[in-house]
Scaffold this motif. Structure first.
Motif, mmCIF file in Angstrom:
data_model
loop_
_atom_site.group_PDB
_atom_site.id
_atom_site.type_symbol
_atom_site.label_atom_id
_atom_site.label_comp_id
_atom_site.label_asym_id
_atom_site.label_seq_id
_atom_site.Cartn_x
_atom_site.Cartn_y
_atom_site.Cartn_z
ATOM 1 N N SER A 73 0.814 -1.212 0.000
ATOM 2 C CA SER A 73 0.000 0.000 0.000
ATOM 3 C C SER A 73 0.849 1.264 0.000
ATOM 4 O O SER A 73 1.884 1.340 0.671
ATOM 5 N N ARG A 74 0.388 2.265 -0.709
ATOM 6 C CA ARG A 74 1.099 3.535 -0.724
ATOM 7 C C ARG A 74 1.033 4.253 0.621
ATOM 8 O O ARG A 74 1.732 5.250 0.830
ATOM 9 N N LEU A 75 0.175 3.771 1.531
ATOM 10 C CA LEU A 75 0.143 4.354 2.865
ATOM 11 C C LEU A 75 1.340 3.905 3.701
ATOM 12 O O LEU A 75 1.740 4.603 4.638
ATOM 13 N N VAL A 76 1.898 2.743 3.382
ATOM 14 C CA VAL A 76 3.126 2.295 4.042
ATOM 15 C C VAL A 76 4.290 3.114 3.514
ATOM 16 O O VAL A 76 5.081 3.681 4.272
ATOM 17 N N VAL A 89 5.350 9.145 3.186
ATOM 18 C CA VAL A 89 4.676 8.361 4.228
ATOM 19 C C VAL A 89 3.584 9.275 4.784
ATOM 20 O O VAL A 89 3.802 10.006 5.736
ATOM 21 N N PRO A 90 2.407 9.276 4.176
ATOM 22 C CA PRO A 90 1.397 10.292 4.471
ATOM 23 C C PRO A 90 0.754 10.148 5.850
ATOM 24 O O PRO A 90 0.328 9.062 6.236
ATOM 25 N N GLN A 91 0.696 11.259 6.568
ATOM 26 C CA GLN A 91 0.004 11.271 7.856
ATOM 27 C C GLN A 91 -1.499 11.490 7.669
ATOM 28 O O GLN A 91 -2.296 11.136 8.534
ATOM 29 N N LYS A 92 -1.860 12.057 6.525
ATOM 30 C CA LYS A 92 -3.263 12.274 6.194
ATOM 31 C C LYS A 92 -3.419 12.143 4.695
ATOM 32 O O LYS A 92 -2.559 12.596 3.932
ATOM 33 N N SER A 93 -4.480 11.489 4.256
ATOM 34 C CA SER A 93 -4.777 11.379 2.834
ATOM 35 C C SER A 93 -6.220 11.778 2.617
ATOM 36 O O SER A 93 -7.133 11.156 3.162
ATOM 37 N N GLU A 94 -6.421 12.830 1.835
ATOM 38 C CA GLU A 94 -7.739 13.431 1.644
ATOM 39 C C GLU A 94 -8.344 13.728 3.019
ATOM 40 O O GLU A 94 -7.745 14.437 3.824
ATOM 41 N N ASN A 101 1.003 6.494 10.849
ATOM 42 C CA ASN A 101 2.070 7.269 10.212
ATOM 43 C C ASN A 101 2.388 8.556 10.964
ATOM 44 O O ASN A 101 3.188 9.360 10.496
ATOM 45 N N LYS A 102 1.777 8.758 12.105
ATOM 46 C CA LYS A 102 1.998 9.990 12.863
ATOM 47 C C LYS A 102 3.138 9.825 13.853
ATOM 48 O O LYS A 102 3.350 8.748 14.423
#
Length: 254
Positions: A73-76, A89-94, A101-102
């Motif tokens: 996953s792109r969240l990883v 490594v996004p802490q928030k997506s949309e 990830n925080k």
């Protein structure tokens, strides 16, 4: 680990095109405890590009071409972002927070880079280096029809960075085309930081390149994916033909 998280198909092909799918999967390794997410966020478009892998595999089959497909996953880690990108490594997506990830330490970020980005990057680099012809690099993505409450009319986006040759050729081939709403550098463009892969592995290596975005409501089943692949196959074939012709013409003039 690279064999577990990256799928390199048809590595012996010498086709004139090479496919990449960075956001093929929503899989989050068990060690991350789902990054603290629950459905619908866990399986939504923030975690992956729905339909992108299916289209990539169909096109790779059509062209008898190689493809490198990311399995995480792109969240990883978003493999279409360099390690210094704030959203790698996004802490928030949309609208969704990503708790896992925080407040990550530098060591934790480095771990993500070393275990998920670098294996993908190295696999792609090696695959391109071993390709005996200079291929057109084509990355396949999908996007949500509504983003932050805003409806998107574009259906297929043809994205480029500094090198617009492929997109120019594709758009030239569809004068009067009506089936899909196709636009240049929409719904994203270079200023959004989305062209990392085509820039690093395409522009900087002198390879023809294009990033293709398809609205994911057009990719809800295999039939839909096949229909979109038909259109993309025509665009890619037209661009390959036009650019080969231009190259031959220039060679004769010189």
């Amino acid at each position: 680990m690279s064999e577990e998280i990256v799928d390199h198909i048809r590595n012996n092909s010498q086709a004139p095109v090479f496919f990449v799918c960075e956001h093929a999967s929503s899989f989050i390794p068990e060690c991350f405890n789902e990054l603290g997410l629950v459905d619908p966020a866990r399986s939504s478009h923030i975690a992956w590009d729905p339909g992108a892998e299916a289209v990539t595999r169909i096109l790779a089959d059509r062209f008898n071409a190689p493809a490198v497909i990311n399995r995480i996953s792109r969240l990883v880690y978003d493999c279409n972002r360099p390690p210094d990108a704030i959203d790698a490594v996004p802490q928030k997506s949309e609208i969704f927070e990503v708790p896992g990830n925080k407040n990550l330490s530098g060591a934790q970020i480095t771990n993500r880079v070393e275990n998920y980005y670098l294996p993908f990057k190295r696999t792609l680099e090696k695959a391109i280096e071993e390709h005996q012809v200079a291929p057109m690099l084509v990355t396949i993505h999908s996007f949500t029809p509504v983003y932050n409450g805003q409806k998107r009319d574009v259906e297929i986006g043809l994205l480029h960075d500094d090198d617009s040759r492929v997109v120019d050729a594709m758009l030239n081939s569809i004068a009067g085309y009506q089936e899909f709403n196709i636009r240049r550098n929409e719904p994203y463009g270079p200023s959004d930081g989305v062209t990392h892969t085509i820039r690093l592995h395409g522009v900087e290596k002198g390879l023809l390149n294009v990033m293709i975005e398809v609205r994911n409501d057009l990719l809800t089943c295999h039939k839909d994916c096949t229909s979109i692949a038909d259109t993309l196959e025509s665009l890619i074939s037209a661009a390959l033909g036009q650019l080969a012709k231009d190259k031959t013409t220039k060679a004769v003039v010189l």
